[in-house]
Design a protein around this motif. Structure first.
Motif, PDB file in Angstrom:
ATOM      1  N   CYS A 152       0.809  -1.226   0.000  1.00 50.80           N
ATOM      2  CA  CYS A 152       0.000   0.000   0.000  1.00 50.80           C
ATOM      3  C   CYS A 152       0.847   1.282   0.000  1.00 50.80           C
ATOM      4  N   GLN A 210       3.309   2.517  -2.991  1.00 49.57           N
ATOM      5  CA  GLN A 210       3.291   3.820  -3.675  1.00 49.57           C
ATOM      6  C   GLN A 210       4.656   4.505  -3.586  1.00 49.57           C
ATOM      7  N   ARG A 252     -13.135   5.757  -1.679  1.00 49.93           N
ATOM      8  CA  ARG A 252     -11.938   5.048  -1.235  1.00 49.93           C
ATOM      9  C   ARG A 252     -12.095   3.552  -1.522  1.00 49.93           C
ATOM     10  N   ASN A 262      -7.398  -0.839   1.655  1.00 47.05           N
ATOM     11  CA  ASN A 262      -7.934   0.418   2.188  1.00 47.05           C
ATOM     12  C   ASN A 262      -7.037   1.542   1.697  1.00 47.05           C
ATOM     13  N   HIS A 263      -7.409   2.150   0.582  1.00 52.58           N
ATOM     14  CA  HIS A 263      -6.547   3.205  -0.002  1.00 52.58           C
ATOM     15  C   HIS A 263      -7.357   4.170  -0.855  1.00 52.58           C
ATOM     16  N   GLN A 264      -6.862   5.397  -0.907  1.00 51.29           N
ATOM     17  CA  GLN A 264      -7.459   6.408  -1.790  1.00 51.29           C
ATOM     18  C   GLN A 264      -6.637   6.508  -3.074  1.00 51.29           C
ATOM     19  N   HIS A 315      -3.444  -5.646   2.616  1.00 48.73           N
ATOM     20  CA  HIS A 315      -3.072  -5.685   4.030  1.00 48.73           C
ATOM     21  C   HIS A 315      -3.570  -7.008   4.597  1.00 48.73           C
TER      22      HIS A 315
HETATM   23  N1  GLN Z   1      -2.199   6.807   2.073  1.00 48.19           N
HETATM   24  C1  GLN Z   1      -2.287   5.877   0.975  1.00 48.19           C
HETATM   25  C2  GLN Z   1      -3.638   5.868   0.260  1.00 48.19           C
HETATM   26  O1  GLN Z   1      -4.662   6.104   0.857  1.00 48.19           O
HETATM   27  C3  GLN Z   1      -1.921   4.503   1.469  1.00 48.19           C
HETATM   28  C4  GLN Z   1      -2.892   3.966   2.483  1.00 48.19           C
HETATM   29  C5  GLN Z   1      -2.467   2.687   3.137  1.00 48.19           C
HETATM   30  O2  GLN Z   1      -1.290   2.359   3.217  1.00 48.19           O
HETATM   31  N2  GLN Z   1      -3.426   1.963   3.645  1.00 48.19           N
HETATM   32  O3  GLN Z   1      -3.665   5.602  -0.919  1.00 48.19           O
END
Ligand code: GLN
Length: 241
Positions: free
Chosen positions: A93, A97, A128, A151-153, A194
């Motif tokens: 995640c 990135q 999200r 869980n990511h944006q 995750h």
């Molecule tokens: N902040 C990043 C996003 O929302 C990664 C989130 C995370 O690691 N769960 O895309």
């Protein structure tokens, strides 16, 4: 590997949401089950990242810790040097990135990543991406299906030298709508899963161990518990609502 396997857990103080630290426990345990000598090194973000590791794990995090981690990893340079020495890196995640060329940080600005994976992350305009995922891992890797929780944006776009790690049957993955989940290139991997992902998918931990040892197979372990969990998650994901 002169003194056994060196497993490096990168920045537990910034990047370890949703139990991602469990990935280090699973890799460590599965290595020990095969009689390997494992040295685990946890590297806080105020410490240099050693370049002599065999396997590096980096987890997910909220937007601000993600920016701090990217700044410190760029400044430190250790993870990039390890990658150019052929180290195996598995990221989740926010960590995924950060391994790409750039992502949008908590200030809404483009933040430079490490460029170890040919991906760019933007901020998704829609809802999200949250929930369970079931995906088929790239057949070239020959691994069992992937189950996990996302869980990511951020939305991640793959460039020409990154291969999709998996294709979703259920869930969003990279969030681009093309069905891809995660990315990899040789020994560098990224996923949105995750969970921690290795606890649900020990086949990934074993894949990293095989790459580190340069072998095609490992002695079997008793995986009935993992298999029952995978069967349960596949049944849950494919059940009609
Ligand atoms: N902040 C990043 C996003 O929302 C990664 C989130 C995370 O690691 N769960 O895309």
């Amino acid at each position: 590997m002169n003194n056994g396997l060196r497993l490096v857990w990168v920045y537990p103080d910034l990047l370890s949401t949703y139990g991602d630290q469990g990935n280090a426990l699973v890799v460590e345990r599965r290595a020990r089950q095969r009689g390997l000598d494992v040295q685990r090194v946890d590297v806080r973000s105020d410490q240099p990242v050693p370049t002599s590791g065999d396997i590096y794990l980096i987890g997910g995090g909220e937007d601000r810790p993600q920016r701090l981690a990217a700044e410190r990893l760029r400044r430190d340079g250790g993870l990039s040097r390890a990658a150019s020495n052929g180290a195996i890196i598995f990221s989740v995640c926010a960590g995924y990135q950060i391994l790409g060329h750039e992502f949008i940080n908590d200030l809404g600005e483009r933040e430079q990543g490490l460029g170890l994976l040919d991906v760019i992350s933007t901020r998704g305009e829609g809802a999200r991406c949250v929930g369970d995922v079931l995906a088929d891992i790239d057949p070239q890797l020959g691994l069992e299906p992937l189950t996990g929780f996302e869980n990511h944006q951020g939305v991640t776009h793959l460039g020409p030298t990154a291969r999709p790690f998996a294709r979703v049957r259920y869930g969003r993955g990279n969030g681009t709508g093309d069905g891809t989940e995660g990315a990899y290139n040789d020994t560098v991997f990224g996923t949105y899963m995750h969970g921690p992902v290795m606890a649900r998918n020990p086949q990934i931990a074993d894949h990293l161990l095989k790459l580190a040892l340069d072998v095609n197979a490992l002695p079997p372990t008793d995986d009935r518990w993992y298999e029952a969990l995978r069967a349960e998650r596949i049944a849950a994901a494919t059940q009609p609502a």
